[in-house]
Design an enzyme around this catalytic site. Structure first.
Site, PDB file in Angstrom:
ATOM      1  N   ALA A   1       0.861  -1.106  -0.033  1.00  0.00           N
ATOM      2  CA  ALA A   1      -0.112  -0.063  -0.117  1.00  0.00           C
ATOM      3  C   ALA A   1       0.933   1.289  -0.058  1.00  0.00           C
ATOM      4  O   ALA A   1       1.037   2.055   0.890  1.00  0.00           O
ATOM      5  CB  ALA A   1      -0.805  -0.113   1.238  1.00  0.00           C
TER       6      ALA A   1
ATOM      7  N   HIS B   1       6.939   5.905   1.654  1.00  0.00           N
ATOM      8  CA  HIS B   1       7.816   4.566   1.205  1.00  0.00           C
ATOM      9  C   HIS B   1       8.712   5.062   0.321  1.00  0.00           C
ATOM     10  O   HIS B   1       9.816   4.574   0.336  1.00  0.00           O
ATOM     11  CB  HIS B   1       6.737   3.399   0.795  1.00  0.00           C
TER      12      HIS B   1
ATOM     13  N   VAL C   1       7.002  11.991   5.938  1.00  0.00           N
ATOM     14  CA  VAL C   1       6.444  12.590   4.779  1.00  0.00           C
ATOM     15  C   VAL C   1       4.948  12.933   4.910  1.00  0.00           C
ATOM     16  O   VAL C   1       4.239  12.289   5.333  1.00  0.00           O
ATOM     17  CB  VAL C   1       6.823  11.850   3.575  1.00  0.00           C
TER      18      VAL C   1
END
Ligand code: PAF
Length: 278
Positions: free
Chosen positions: A32, A37, A176
């Site tokens: 996901a 990431h 982030v």
């Protein structure tokens, strides 16, 4: 990018590279994938010759079976994102491959898992350590990349690496955030439009607390943070702790650059975490 489903095939492919002395960097994920990431993969790409990413939704770290069932799975788009980010090897095993038999190992993290997520999610960090150690055993990376959003997880991984003497450098990478401040998380995809409008208050409140911490008693600051979030549509703070950044134990007073504020918030059916350095 080559995808592997077995430890044996990945080990064989990596051993060819390792024989040539190339550096191997590793980003473990549960899929996901979002920009958080991808920032880990990009950092890994810039610092290593071979980039390995794993996608494995690890059952042993879910204490809530419903959460495991609802965890978002977006394999096809994950593959596209990893290709674009320059991943070399994707490791995407089935559960039986990683757990041919039950993993009964119990890790002792001292006081690190006696607070916050460790209390809210019993067994969670033991499960994380089980899978990350198995992945490290297979991949044997020189560097491994983890997001600072999971602040406590990062501390646990560092402790595990020390305990098991893995020759791997753990690289923590900054959170982030969405434009409104919400920390990126795979779980954000489960928020409704209304919840998405409200959820940025979590980060906003943490940022405000940073302005206040030097001149507000910690207990008072904690109360203010909880109250503001609890009073925003459909949110409930599960915990907000101000802890020593190294030991993760509750702080008794403000010390510049030594503390971390860590929060878990239930937003409807979705549980979000975030943190801030002070
Ligand atoms: O942070 C995560 O996504 C997971 O806890 C990890 C490190 C991939 C282990 O399953």
């Amino acid at each position: 990018m080559t995808t592997f489903e077995t430890r044996e095939a990945l080990t064989e492919a990596l051993s060819l590279h390792r024989a040539k002395g190339v550096s191997v960097g590793f980003v473990p994920t549960m899929g996901a994938l979002h920009k958080g990431h991808i920032s880990l993969v990009s950092r890994c790409r810039s610092e290593n010759e071979v980039v390995v990413v794993s996608i494995f939704v690890n059952p042993s770290q879910f204490n809530d079976k419903n959460d495991l069932a609802l965890y978002p799975r977006t394999f096809r788009s994950d593959v596209e994102k990893l290709q674009a980010a320059g991943c070399d090897f994707l490791f995407a095993p089935e559960v039986e491959e990683m757990y041919p038999e039950e993993d009964r190992r119990q890790f002792d993290f001292g006081m690190l898992d006696k607070v916050m997520e460790g209390v809210s999610r019993p067994g969670h960090f033991n499960g994380v350590a089980q899978i990350v150690s198995k992945l490290f055993d297979t991949i044997q990376p020189q560097k491994a990349y983890f997001g600072e959003k999971d602040f406590q997880q990062l501390a646990i991984i560092r402790r595990m690496v020390g305990m098991l003497h893995y020759p791997v450098e753990i690289v923590g990478c900054p959170i982030v955030r969405e434009a409104g401040g919400l920390a990126m998380s795979s779980r954000n995809t489960r928020l409704t439009e209304e919840q998405l409008r409200h959820a940025p208050v979590i980060a906003d409140t943490l940022f405000r607390s940073r302005q206040k911490i030097a001149h507000t008693p910690l207990e008072e600051l904690k109360r203010q943070v909880k109250d503001r979030i609890d009073n925003t549509g459909g949110m409930k703070v599960e915990y907000f702790e101000i802890v020593d950044r190294e030991t993760l134990q509750p702080a008794t007073g403000y010390r510049k650059n030594a503390l971390q504020g860590c929060i878990a918030v239930q937003v409807g059916a979705v549980r979000l975490i975030d943190n801030i350095s002070y």
